[in-house]
Motif scaffolding. Structure first.
Motif, PDB file in Angstrom:
ATOM      1  N   LEU A  56       0.915  -1.347  -0.074  1.00 58.96           N
ATOM      2  CA  LEU A  56       0.088  -0.093   0.026  1.00 58.96           C
ATOM      3  C   LEU A  56       0.901   1.266   0.030  1.00 58.96           C
ATOM      4  CD1 LEU A  56      -2.478  -0.854   2.776  1.00 58.96           C
ATOM      5  CD2 LEU A  56      -2.787  -1.311   0.566  1.00 58.96           C
ATOM      6  N   SER A  57       0.577   2.225  -0.558  1.00 57.17           N
ATOM      7  CA  SER A  57       1.415   3.407  -0.675  1.00 57.17           C
ATOM      8  C   SER A  57       0.326   4.688  -0.217  1.00 57.17           C
ATOM      9  CB  SER A  57       1.838   3.773  -1.915  1.00 57.17           C
ATOM     10  OG  SER A  57       2.735   2.777  -2.140  1.00 57.17           O
ATOM     11  N   VAL A  58       0.718   5.813   0.381  1.00 57.06           N
ATOM     12  CA  VAL A  58       0.275   6.970   0.537  1.00 57.06           C
ATOM     13  C   VAL A  58       0.895   7.871  -0.246  1.00 57.06           C
ATOM     14  CG1 VAL A  58      -0.283   8.889   1.979  1.00 57.06           C
ATOM     15  CG2 VAL A  58      -0.699   6.463   2.802  1.00 57.06           C
ATOM     16  N   SER A  96       8.328   0.078   2.601  1.00 63.35           N
ATOM     17  CA  SER A  96       9.148  -0.385   1.524  1.00 63.35           C
ATOM     18  C   SER A  96       9.509   0.565   0.637  1.00 63.35           C
ATOM     19  CB  SER A  96       8.222  -1.512   0.861  1.00 63.35           C
ATOM     20  OG  SER A  96       6.982  -0.869   0.650  1.00 63.35           O
ATOM     21  N   ASN A  97       8.969   1.914   0.464  1.00 64.12           N
ATOM     22  CA  ASN A  97       9.356   2.498  -0.467  1.00 64.12           C
ATOM     23  C   ASN A  97       8.935   4.092   0.040  1.00 64.12           C
ATOM     24  OD1 ASN A  97      10.080   4.021  -2.986  1.00 64.12           O
ATOM     25  ND2 ASN A  97       7.987   4.099  -3.478  1.00 64.12           N
ATOM     26  N   PHE A  98      10.032   5.115   0.151  1.00 65.64           N
ATOM     27  CA  PHE A  98       9.685   6.467   0.306  1.00 65.64           C
ATOM     28  C   PHE A  98      10.500   7.138  -0.487  1.00 65.64           C
ATOM     29  CE2 PHE A  98      10.450  10.183   2.717  1.00 65.64           C
ATOM     30  CZ  PHE A  98       9.475  10.572   3.264  1.00 65.64           C
ATOM     31  N   SER A  99       9.901   8.214  -1.054  1.00 65.77           N
ATOM     32  CA  SER A  99      10.569   9.149  -1.996  1.00 65.77           C
ATOM     33  C   SER A  99       9.861  10.767  -1.931  1.00 65.77           C
ATOM     34  CB  SER A  99      10.535   8.542  -3.455  1.00 65.77           C
ATOM     35  OG  SER A  99       9.033   8.498  -3.874  1.00 65.77           O
ATOM     36  N   VAL A 100      10.822  11.551  -2.185  1.00 61.93           N
ATOM     37  CA  VAL A 100      10.331  12.800  -2.573  1.00 61.93           C
ATOM     38  C   VAL A 100      10.736  13.408  -3.730  1.00 61.93           C
ATOM     39  CG1 VAL A 100      10.505  15.381  -1.524  1.00 61.93           C
ATOM     40  CG2 VAL A 100      10.730  13.135  -0.012  1.00 61.93           C
ATOM     41  N   ASP A 101       9.823  13.550  -4.471  1.00 63.41           N
ATOM     42  CA  ASP A 101       9.919  13.875  -5.921  1.00 63.41           C
ATOM     43  C   ASP A 101       9.605  15.190  -6.251  1.00 63.41           C
ATOM     44  OD1 ASP A 101      11.164  11.301  -6.662  1.00 63.41           O
ATOM     45  OD2 ASP A 101       9.263  10.647  -6.559  1.00 63.41           O
ATOM     46  N   PRO A 102      10.252  16.282  -7.010  1.00 64.46           N
ATOM     47  CA  PRO A 102       9.531  17.517  -7.672  1.00 64.46           C
ATOM     48  C   PRO A 102       8.635  17.418  -8.736  1.00 64.46           C
ATOM     49  CG  PRO A 102      12.175  17.401  -8.173  1.00 64.46           C
ATOM     50  CD  PRO A 102      11.659  15.952  -7.284  1.00 64.46           C
ATOM     51  N   THR A 125       5.803   9.882  -1.540  1.00 69.07           N
ATOM     52  CA  THR A 125       5.392   8.761  -1.620  1.00 69.07           C
ATOM     53  C   THR A 125       5.820   7.913  -0.403  1.00 69.07           C
ATOM     54  OG1 THR A 125       5.249   8.723  -3.843  1.00 69.07           O
ATOM     55  CG2 THR A 125       5.198   6.687  -3.122  1.00 69.07           C
ATOM     56  N   ASN A 126       5.222   7.168   0.247  1.00 69.95           N
ATOM     57  CA  ASN A 126       5.283   6.508   1.403  1.00 69.95           C
ATOM     58  C   ASN A 126       4.694   5.017   1.366  1.00 69.95           C
ATOM     59  OD1 ASN A 126       6.673   5.296   3.771  1.00 69.95           O
ATOM     60  ND2 ASN A 126       5.680   7.006   4.976  1.00 69.95           N
ATOM     61  N   GLY A 127       5.479   4.018   1.049  1.00 69.30           N
ATOM     62  CA  GLY A 127       4.837   2.771   0.892  1.00 69.30           C
ATOM     63  C   GLY A 127       4.970   1.815   2.190  1.00 69.30           C
ATOM     64  N   LEU A 128       4.064   0.668   2.186  1.00 67.06           N
ATOM     65  CA  LEU A 128       4.082  -0.308   3.172  1.00 67.06           C
ATOM     66  C   LEU A 128       4.212  -1.650   2.496  1.00 67.06           C
ATOM     67  CD1 LEU A 128       1.572   1.091   6.134  1.00 67.06           C
ATOM     68  CD2 LEU A 128       4.163   0.967   6.167  1.00 67.06           C
ATOM     69  N   THR A 129       4.648  -2.476   3.014  1.00 67.22           N
ATOM     70  CA  THR A 129       4.681  -3.833   2.716  1.00 67.22           C
ATOM     71  C   THR A 129       3.827  -4.318   4.144  1.00 67.22           C
ATOM     72  OG1 THR A 129       6.382  -3.941   1.313  1.00 67.22           O
ATOM     73  CG2 THR A 129       5.807  -6.054   2.159  1.00 67.22           C
ATOM     74  N   LEU A 130       2.919  -5.164   3.850  1.00 67.76           N
ATOM     75  CA  LEU A 130       2.208  -5.728   5.159  1.00 67.76           C
ATOM     76  C   LEU A 130       1.819  -7.056   4.881  1.00 67.76           C
ATOM     77  CD1 LEU A 130       0.245  -4.660   7.489  1.00 67.76           C
ATOM     78  CD2 LEU A 130      -1.549  -4.371   5.922  1.00 67.76           C
ATOM     79  N   ARG A 131       2.181  -7.903   5.892  1.00 67.26           N
ATOM     80  CA  ARG A 131       1.906  -9.366   6.098  1.00 67.26           C
ATOM     81  C   ARG A 131       0.595  -9.507   6.731  1.00 67.26           C
ATOM     82  NH1 ARG A 131       7.474  -9.437   6.239  1.00 67.26           N
ATOM     83  NH2 ARG A 131       7.675  -9.583   8.438  1.00 67.26           N
ATOM     84  N   VAL A 132      -0.252 -10.112   6.052  1.00 68.70           N
ATOM     85  CA  VAL A 132      -1.517 -10.307   6.792  1.00 68.70           C
ATOM     86  C   VAL A 132      -1.692 -11.802   7.068  1.00 68.70           C
ATOM     87  CG1 VAL A 132      -4.092  -9.935   6.693  1.00 68.70           C
ATOM     88  CG2 VAL A 132      -2.591  -8.445   5.372  1.00 68.70           C
ATOM     89  N   ARG A 133      -1.562 -12.255   8.268  1.00 65.81           N
ATOM     90  CA  ARG A 133      -1.751 -13.754   8.658  1.00 65.81           C
ATOM     91  C   ARG A 133      -2.981 -14.410   8.800  1.00 65.81           C
ATOM     92  NH1 ARG A 133       3.665 -14.934   9.497  1.00 65.81           N
ATOM     93  NH2 ARG A 133       4.880 -13.157   9.893  1.00 65.81           N
ATOM     94  N   LEU A 148      -8.586   5.836   5.219  1.00 65.96           N
ATOM     95  CA  LEU A 148      -7.630   6.449   6.033  1.00 65.96           C
ATOM     96  C   LEU A 148      -6.712   7.496   4.995  1.00 65.96           C
ATOM     97  CD1 LEU A 148      -7.144   4.153   8.859  1.00 65.96           C
ATOM     98  CD2 LEU A 148      -8.307   6.175   9.132  1.00 65.96           C
ATOM     99  N   GLY A 149      -6.497   7.002   3.909  1.00 66.72           N
ATOM    100  CA  GLY A 149      -5.447   8.029   3.098  1.00 66.72           C
ATOM    101  C   GLY A 149      -4.958   7.219   2.085  1.00 66.72           C
ATOM    102  N   VAL A 150      -4.784   5.702   2.056  1.00 66.89           N
ATOM    103  CA  VAL A 150      -4.006   5.124   1.143  1.00 66.89           C
ATOM    104  C   VAL A 150      -4.654   5.289  -0.277  1.00 66.89           C
ATOM    105  CG1 VAL A 150      -3.340   2.872   0.164  1.00 66.89           C
ATOM    106  CG2 VAL A 150      -3.141   3.426   2.557  1.00 66.89           C
ATOM    107  N   ASN A 151      -4.030   5.947  -1.361  1.00 68.25           N
ATOM    108  CA  ASN A 151      -4.354   6.269  -2.418  1.00 68.25           C
ATOM    109  C   ASN A 151      -3.724   5.647  -3.832  1.00 68.25           C
ATOM    110  OD1 ASN A 151      -2.147   8.069  -2.052  1.00 68.25           O
ATOM    111  ND2 ASN A 151      -3.174   9.700  -3.193  1.00 68.25           N
ATOM    112  N   GLN A 152      -2.833   4.796  -3.461  1.00 68.26           N
ATOM    113  CA  GLN A 152      -2.122   3.906  -4.428  1.00 68.26           C
ATOM    114  C   GLN A 152      -1.921   2.422  -3.825  1.00 68.26           C
ATOM    115  OE1 GLN A 152       2.043   4.341  -5.969  1.00 68.26           O
ATOM    116  NE2 GLN A 152       0.933   5.952  -7.251  1.00 68.26           N
ATOM    117  N   GLY A 153      -2.387   1.584  -4.869  1.00 62.81           N
ATOM    118  CA  GLY A 153      -2.235   0.013  -4.546  1.00 62.81           C
ATOM    119  C   GLY A 153      -1.279  -0.648  -5.079  1.00 62.81           C
ATOM    120  N   GLY A 154      -0.486  -1.481  -4.478  1.00 67.56           N
ATOM    121  CA  GLY A 154       0.404  -2.071  -5.175  1.00 67.56           C
ATOM    122  C   GLY A 154       0.022  -3.398  -5.824  1.00 67.56           C
ATOM    123  N   GLY A 155       0.167  -4.356  -4.822  1.00 62.55           N
ATOM    124  CA  GLY A 155      -0.681  -5.772  -5.179  1.00 62.55           C
ATOM    125  C   GLY A 155      -0.828  -6.601  -3.954  1.00 62.55           C
ATOM    126  N   ILE A 156      -1.345  -7.934  -4.052  1.00 63.16           N
ATOM    127  CA  ILE A 156      -1.427  -8.903  -3.093  1.00 63.16           C
ATOM    128  C   ILE A 156      -0.890 -10.084  -3.714  1.00 63.16           C
ATOM    129  CG2 ILE A 156      -3.163 -10.171  -1.787  1.00 63.16           C
ATOM    130  CD1 ILE A 156      -5.247  -8.066  -2.064  1.00 63.16           C
TER     131      ILE A 156
END
Length: 245
Positions: A56-58, A96-102, A125-133, A148-156
């Motif tokens: 997931l990414s914000v 899993s990913n963090f970036s500041v881009d002009p 952009t701030n991304g999370l890798t989440l393990r759901v058990r 809550l604000g996640v507006n970009q999906g990666g994948g499952i």
């Protein structure tokens, strides 16, 4: 006297060569290669996944990097707090990913050329890798994260926390198939199967099953439907047998 000594040395050298010749001849004889048969077998075992890996990414944009970072951090803090409130352990949440881009704008001049690009804002952009058990939570977690604000999906991708039992079953099936092949081939050829000379295996983990990749809309009202399916673990075994003489 000197001539006699030279003759004696030459005779000794000749005798030495004559004694060594049979040993050299024996060493030069080609070694008889053992007749072999090489067979392969493949085994597969499928089990239902018990864990999902979700990305997931914000993403937030603003005129300044500080404003974009602040908005992003606030949204991500709310997402992480909600995940922990839903009993997602700290070890299962990873940035899993963090970036500041002009962000640039490039205007067209009157002579149809383009002016030099200028910075008009920043994207964080701030991304999370989440393990759901607990897979029963997955749809609700995605829904809550979007709100809550996640507006970009990666994948499952669906996986298994401990697939050792399935892999062992696949190995047994692969060996059994290889042994059956060896018996059929030797019987057809009219020879007897000998000792096992070598065994090797190739193992490939199942490819991730992508389920969800798109821009996420806050209007998602219901939890996303999730179908986990099965993961198939495949093992290939190669066995080299000797052929009994």
């Amino acid at each position: 006297m000197k001539h006699l000594k030279t003759q004696r040395l030459a005779l000794a050298a000749t005798l030495s060569c004559a004694l060594l010749l049979p040993l050299s001849a024996l060493a030069a004889e080609p070694e008889i290669r053992e007749a072999t048969i090489i067979v392969s077998g493949e085994g597969e075992a499928a089990i239902a996944p018990d864990m999902a890996v979700l990305s997931l990414s914000v993403v937030r944009e603003a005129e300044t990097a500080a404003e974009a970072l602040k908005a992003n951090s606030q949204a991500m803090a709310e997402v992480i707090a909600d995940l922990k409130a839903k009993s997602i352990a700290d070890r299962d949440i990873q940035t899993s990913n963090f970036s500041v881009d002009p962000l640039y704008r490039q205007d067209k001049a009157d002579d149809d050329t383009y002016e030099a690009p200028v910075i008009v804002g920043y994207r964080v952009t701030n991304g999370l890798t989440l393990r759901v058990r607990d897979l029963s939570q997955l749809g609700a977690l995605i829904d809550a994260a979007v709100k809550l604000g996640v507006n970009q999906g990666g994948g499952i991708s669906f996986t298994n926390d401990n697939p050792d039992a399935a892999i062992a079953e696949a190995r047994k099936k692969a060996v059994a198939e290889a042994m059956d092949k060896a018996k059929v081939l030797t019987e057809a050829a009219g020879v007897k199967l000998g000792r096992v000379i070598e065994i090797s295996e190739n193992f490939a983990r199942p490819m991730p099953q992508p389920m969800y990749r798109a821009a996420m809309a806050k209007e998602m009202a219901d939890a996303a439907p999730i179908a986990a399916g099965e993961n198939a673990y495949t093992v290939t075994v190669n066995i080299t047998y000797g052929i009994a003489q």
